[in-house]
Design an enzyme around this catalytic site. Structure first.
Site, PDB file in Angstrom:
ATOM      1  CG  ASP A  13      -1.787   1.224   1.349  1.00 31.70           C
ATOM      2  OD1 ASP A  13      -2.340   1.644   0.304  1.00 31.70           O
ATOM      3  OD2 ASP A  13      -1.945   1.791   2.440  1.00 31.70           O
ATOM      4  CB  SER A  14       0.265   4.781  -0.689  1.00 29.49           C
ATOM      5  OG  SER A  14      -0.845   4.947   0.176  1.00 29.49           O
ATOM      6  CB  CYS A  76      -3.321   0.692  -2.341  1.00 30.77           C
ATOM      7  SG  CYS A  76      -3.281   2.426  -2.815  1.00 30.77           S
ATOM      8  CD  GLU A 154       0.921   6.618   5.612  1.00 28.99           C
ATOM      9  OE1 GLU A 154       2.084   6.483   5.970  1.00 28.99           O
ATOM     10  OE2 GLU A 154       0.160   5.653   5.371  1.00 28.99           O
ATOM     11  CB  CYS A 186      -9.099   5.449   0.542  1.00 31.27           C
ATOM     12  SG  CYS A 186      -7.411   5.706   1.144  1.00 31.27           S
ATOM     13  CG  HIS A 188      -4.497   5.301   4.284  1.00 33.21           C
ATOM     14  ND1 HIS A 188      -4.028   4.720   3.132  1.00 33.21           N
ATOM     15  CD2 HIS A 188      -3.392   5.683   4.988  1.00 33.21           C
ATOM     16  CE1 HIS A 188      -2.702   4.761   3.129  1.00 33.21           C
ATOM     17  NE2 HIS A 188      -2.292   5.333   4.240  1.00 33.21           N
TER      18      HIS A 188
HETATM   19  N1  DGL Z   1      -4.624   3.306   0.832  1.00 34.55           N
HETATM   20  C1  DGL Z   1      -4.635   4.001  -0.414  1.00 34.55           C
HETATM   21  C2  DGL Z   1      -5.956   3.701  -1.148  1.00 34.55           C
HETATM   22  O1  DGL Z   1      -6.628   2.751  -0.831  1.00 34.55           O
HETATM   23  C3  DGL Z   1      -4.303   5.420  -0.129  1.00 34.55           C
HETATM   24  C4  DGL Z   1      -4.029   6.229  -1.294  1.00 34.55           C
HETATM   25  C5  DGL Z   1      -3.061   7.355  -1.134  1.00 34.55           C
HETATM   26  O2  DGL Z   1      -1.906   7.097  -0.798  1.00 34.55           O
HETATM   27  O3  DGL Z   1      -3.463   8.462  -1.458  1.00 34.55           O
HETATM   28  O4  DGL Z   1      -6.337   4.364  -2.096  1.00 34.55           O
END
Ligand code: DGL
Length: 265
Positions: A13-14, A76, A154, A186, A188
Site C-alpha cells: 500500500d502507499s 490500495c 500517515e 481507500c 486508509h
Molecule cells: N490506501 C490508499 C488507497 O486505498 C491510499 C491512497 C493514497 O496514498 O493516497 O487508495
C-alpha cells in the site's frame, strides 16, 4: 501457480492503510505467512499521476517478489484502479485488487443515493468509471475526494481534532445529498470508521471491501492449490516501511503476533 505453499502472501500500500486489509486476510487465513510493504515515503499516491503510481507499484511488486511472495494483494484502491491491469499482464503470479464497493452499496441503498469517499487518483481512474457505470443508473453516486485524510493518518493524527474537522468537511456534501450508504474507497479510511460513525449515526451504512478481498484471496489460493499446509511451524508476519512511522508501530502493536518491523527498503 507453481510456488511453494509456505511462501508468504505479499501486500503493499502507499502506507499503513493496507494493514486494514492485512488484518482481514490474516483473520481468514491465519496459517498463511505474510509480508507487508508500506511505501509511506511516497504517500499519498492519490494525488500523483497514473505514471508515477505505476512506477511505485512496479517497484513494490519487485520488492515483494524478491521476498518470494506467492500472491500479491494490492491493498490500495488507488494502486489497484491505476495499475492492476499492468501488473496482471506483466507478472506471473496472481494479484488481488481492491476497488470501492459500489456494487454492494447499490444493493443496500434504499433511497438510491450512495456516497463514495476515495482519493483523487481512484475517482479519476478509468476502472472506477467503468465500475460506476455498471450499477443501476437510477442510483445517484455522490463522489467525494478525501482531501488530506491519508496525510493525517500517515502522520499519526487519526484521533486529532484537525482530523475530525477534515472528516466532517469531506462528509458534509454527501450528507446534504441525503445518502444512505457510504463506500470507503481507500484502505486508509477504515481507521476512521469510529469518527465517521459519530458524524453519520446509524442512518448510513458504511461499506468497505476488506472482507471481500480476504475471501477472494482465499478463493484464488484454494483454486491454485496454494493454501499453506505446513503444520507445526510458527507463521511469520514481516512488515517493511521506508519511513519512520509511529502510527504503524502503534497499529501493529495491537495486532499480535507481529514480531518484526524493518525499515530497510
Ligand atoms: N490506501 C490508499 C488507497 O486505498 C491510499 C491512497 C493514497 O496514498 O493516497 O487508495
Amino acid at each position: 501457480m507453481n510456488t511453494i505453499k509456505s511462501n508468504p502472501i505479499g501486500f503493499f500500500d502507499s502506507g499503513i492503510g493496507g494493514t486494514s486489509i492485512w488484518q482481514e486476510v490474516n483473520k481468514l487465513l491465519p496459517k498463511e505467512n505474510t509480508i507487508y510493504l508500506a511505501d509511506s515515503k511516497n504517500a499519498p499516491y492519490g494525488q500523483k499521476s497514473k505514471e508515477k503510481i505505476l512506477e511505485y507499484c512496479i517497484k513494490n511488486t519487485e520488492f515483494l517478489l524478491n521476498k518470494n511472495a506467492k500472491i500479491i494483494v494490492v491493498a490500495c484502491n488507488t494502486a489497484t484502479t491505476n495499475a492492476i491491469n499492468y501488473l496482471r499482464e506483466n507478472y506471473d503470479i496472481p494479484f488481488i485488487g481492491i476497488e470501492p464497493a459500489i456494487k454492494k452499496a447499490g444493493l443496500v441503498t434504499k433511497n438510491k443515493k450512495i456516497g463514495v469517499l476515495a482519493t483523487k487518483g481512484t475517482i479519476n481512474s478509468k476502472l472506477f468509471e467503468k465500475t460506476s457505470n455498471k450499477i443501476d443508473h437510477s442510483i445517484k453516486i455522490i463522489e467525494q475526494i478525501g482531501y488530506g485524510l491519508v496525510e493525517l493518518i500517515e502522520n499519526g493524527e487519526i484521533h486529532s481534532s484537525k482530523m475530525e474537522k477534515h472528516i466532517y468537511s469531506c462528509l458534509d456534501p454527501m450528507l446534504k445529498e441525503n445518502i444512505d450508504a457510504l463506500v470507503l474507497g481507500c484502505t486508509h479510511y477504515a481507521f476512521l470508521i469510529p469518527q465517521i460513525k459519530k458524524i453519520v449515526g446509524n442512518h448510513i451504512q458504511i461499506i468497505d471491501s476488506g472482507l471481500a478481498v480476504a475471501k477472494q484471496t482465499k478463493r484464488i489460493l484454494t483454486s491454485g492449490d496454494q493454501i499453506n499446509s505446513t503444520i507445526n511451524k510458527k507463521t511469520f508476519h514481516n512488515f517493511y516501511i521506508n519511513r519512520e512511522s509511529k502510527t504503524l508501530v502503534e497499529i501493529l502493536k495491537k495486532h499480535n503476533p507481529i514480531k518484526v518491523i524493518e525499515r530497510d527498503f
